[in-house]
Design a protein around this motif. Sequence first.
Motif, mmCIF file in Angstrom:
data_model
loop_
_atom_site.group_PDB
_atom_site.id
_atom_site.type_symbol
_atom_site.label_atom_id
_atom_site.label_comp_id
_atom_site.label_asym_id
_atom_site.label_seq_id
_atom_site.Cartn_x
_atom_site.Cartn_y
_atom_site.Cartn_z
ATOM 1 N N PHE A 1 -12.025 -39.280 -25.960
ATOM 2 C CA PHE A 1 -13.408 -38.937 -25.655
ATOM 3 C C PHE A 1 -13.665 -37.439 -25.606
ATOM 4 C CE2 PHE A 1 -13.020 -43.254 -24.026
ATOM 5 C CZ PHE A 1 -14.181 -43.841 -24.489
ATOM 6 N N ASN A 2 -12.607 -36.637 -25.523
ATOM 7 C CA ASN A 2 -12.779 -35.187 -25.479
ATOM 8 C C ASN A 2 -12.690 -34.600 -26.882
ATOM 9 O OD1 ASN A 2 -13.105 -35.082 -22.731
ATOM 10 N ND2 ASN A 2 -10.956 -34.641 -22.298
ATOM 11 N N PRO A 3 -13.713 -33.885 -27.311
ATOM 12 C CA PRO A 3 -13.666 -33.275 -28.646
ATOM 13 C C PRO A 3 -12.633 -32.159 -28.706
ATOM 14 C CG PRO A 3 -15.576 -32.495 -27.420
ATOM 15 C CD PRO A 3 -14.960 -33.580 -26.592
ATOM 16 N N GLY A 4 -12.073 -31.958 -29.876
ATOM 17 C CA GLY A 4 -11.122 -30.869 -30.066
ATOM 18 C C GLY A 4 -9.707 -31.183 -29.659
ATOM 19 N N ILE A 5 -9.447 -32.392 -29.180
ATOM 20 C CA ILE A 5 -8.096 -32.766 -28.762
ATOM 21 C C ILE A 5 -7.329 -33.339 -29.945
ATOM 22 C CG2 ILE A 5 -6.798 -34.475 -27.421
ATOM 23 C CD1 ILE A 5 -8.589 -33.996 -25.106
ATOM 24 N N ASN A 6 -6.072 -32.974 -30.029
ATOM 25 C CA ASN A 6 -5.200 -33.525 -31.060
ATOM 26 C C ASN A 6 -4.746 -34.921 -30.623
ATOM 27 O OD1 ASN A 6 -3.333 -34.094 -33.019
ATOM 28 N ND2 ASN A 6 -1.933 -32.431 -32.507
ATOM 29 N N VAL A 7 -5.522 -35.919 -30.977
ATOM 30 C CA VAL A 7 -5.245 -37.292 -30.554
ATOM 31 C C VAL A 7 -3.869 -37.746 -31.032
ATOM 32 C CG1 VAL A 7 -6.019 -39.696 -30.697
ATOM 33 C CG2 VAL A 7 -7.698 -37.850 -30.514
ATOM 34 N N SER A 8 -3.566 -37.454 -32.279
ATOM 35 C CA SER A 8 -2.271 -37.856 -32.834
ATOM 36 C C SER A 8 -1.123 -37.208 -32.070
ATOM 37 C CB SER A 8 -2.188 -37.456 -34.315
ATOM 38 O OG SER A 8 -3.222 -38.069 -35.062
ATOM 39 N N GLY A 9 -1.283 -35.939 -31.692
ATOM 40 C CA GLY A 9 -0.244 -35.249 -30.953
ATOM 41 C C GLY A 9 0.007 -35.883 -29.596
ATOM 42 N N HIS A 10 -1.073 -36.289 -28.910
ATOM 43 C CA HIS A 10 -0.920 -36.930 -27.600
ATOM 44 C C HIS A 10 -0.204 -38.271 -27.723
ATOM 45 C CE1 HIS A 10 -4.233 -34.669 -25.165
ATOM 46 N NE2 HIS A 10 -3.443 -33.860 -25.836
ATOM 47 N N ILE A 11 -0.663 -39.088 -28.661
ATOM 48 C CA ILE A 11 -0.111 -40.436 -28.792
ATOM 49 C C ILE A 11 1.346 -40.395 -29.251
ATOM 50 C CG2 ILE A 11 -0.282 -42.606 -30.068
ATOM 51 C CD1 ILE A 11 -3.304 -42.217 -30.095
ATOM 52 N N PHE A 12 1.624 -39.607 -30.292
ATOM 53 C CA PHE A 12 3.000 -39.543 -30.794
ATOM 54 C C PHE A 12 3.919 -38.796 -29.818
ATOM 55 C CE2 PHE A 12 0.978 -40.781 -34.739
ATOM 56 C CZ PHE A 12 1.941 -41.567 -35.344
ATOM 57 N N GLY A 13 3.372 -37.839 -29.068
ATOM 58 C CA GLY A 13 4.168 -37.192 -28.034
ATOM 59 C C GLY A 13 4.581 -38.181 -26.961
ATOM 60 N N PHE A 14 3.632 -39.018 -26.549
ATOM 61 C CA PHE A 14 3.928 -40.065 -25.572
ATOM 62 C C PHE A 14 4.995 -41.020 -26.103
ATOM 63 C CE2 PHE A 14 3.123 -44.376 -24.017
ATOM 64 C CZ PHE A 14 3.232 -44.187 -22.644
ATOM 65 N N LEU A 15 4.848 -41.447 -27.361
ATOM 66 C CA LEU A 15 5.837 -42.334 -27.971
ATOM 67 C C LEU A 15 7.197 -41.656 -28.083
ATOM 68 C CD1 LEU A 15 3.707 -43.963 -30.835
ATOM 69 C CD2 LEU A 15 4.397 -44.991 -28.651
ATOM 70 N N GLY A 16 7.193 -40.348 -28.360
ATOM 71 C CA GLY A 16 8.445 -39.612 -28.419
ATOM 72 C C GLY A 16 9.165 -39.618 -27.077
ATOM 73 N N GLY A 17 8.391 -39.509 -25.990
ATOM 74 C CA GLY A 17 8.986 -39.585 -24.662
ATOM 75 C C GLY A 17 9.604 -40.941 -24.385
#
Length: 256
Positions: free
Chosen positions: A170-186
Motif C-alpha cells: 500500500f505504500n508507494p515507492g517501496i520495493n515490493v519484490s525486495g521485501h517479499i524475497f528478502g523475507f523468503l531468504g530469511g
Amino acid sequence: MFIRHERSLKEFIQSYPIVSTLVIIHLALWLVINFLQLPFGIWLYQLGEGSNYGIEQGEYWRLITPIFLHADLMHALFNSFSLVLFGPALEQMLGRTKFIIGYLFAGIFGNLGTYLVEDLFYFHIGASGAIFGLFGIYIFMVLFRKHLIDQISSQIVTTICIIGLIMTFFNPGINVSGHIFGFLGGVIIAPIVLAGANSYNPWAAMARRNRYRNDDDIQFDPNRWNKKRLPRSFTKNIGWIIFGVLVLLGLFSRLF
C-alpha cells in the motif's frame, strides 16, 4: 526479547557490534551521499544503487551494495531503528558470524528477486529486504523452533511481520519484490543459522555483561562537590539522545 536492557549506547555497541556497525554504515553513507553532496558521494551512490540493467551487464556487486544505501535520512533512520529493535536478540542468539550471514543472504536474495521480477530499468536501494529477512528467521522460529522464542515475543514479531507485509503493498515507492524475497531468504537461511542456537535470555545476557562494584571499591573524593558534572543518566545515554534527535529531524524532513 525486543526490549532493550542496555544502560548506555557504549554498552549497546559492545554487546551487539554487528548491529551497531550496520547502523553506523547506514548513517555514515547517508551523511556522505545526501548531506555533504560531494562528487565522491554522488559517484558512490551511482556505483552502489540497485540497478537491474547494471546487473544484466555483469555488475553483480549491485546485489549487495544497495543493502547499505538509503534515499534520505528518514529512510536510513527507519531501517536503522528496525535493526536496533529486532537485530540484537538474533545477534546474541546466533552469534556474530551466523547473524551477518543470515542478514546479507536475505538482503542479496531480496535484490536477486528484484532483478528477476522487476523490469530491466528498475532502480532500488535500502536495507528493507535484509531486515525482512530477519523477520523471516523469526517466523521460522515461531513455526518450527518454538523453544527458541517466548510466546509474547512470538506474538509481537508475528503481528509486526503481518502488518509490514500488508503495508508493503500500500505504500508507494517501496520495493515490493525486495521485501517479499528478502523475507523468503530469511526463511530459507533460518534452518542453517539456527542450527545449535539457544533461546535468548535478556536477563542472563545482561548479567554476564554487567560487573557490579561492592562498597569497598567506593572511595571518598573530597573535591567531588567542586566538580560540575552532568547527571550520570544523561552522560550514559547521550548516544541514545542524539539518535532520538536524528529520528525527529528525519520525521520533520518528511513533513516539510
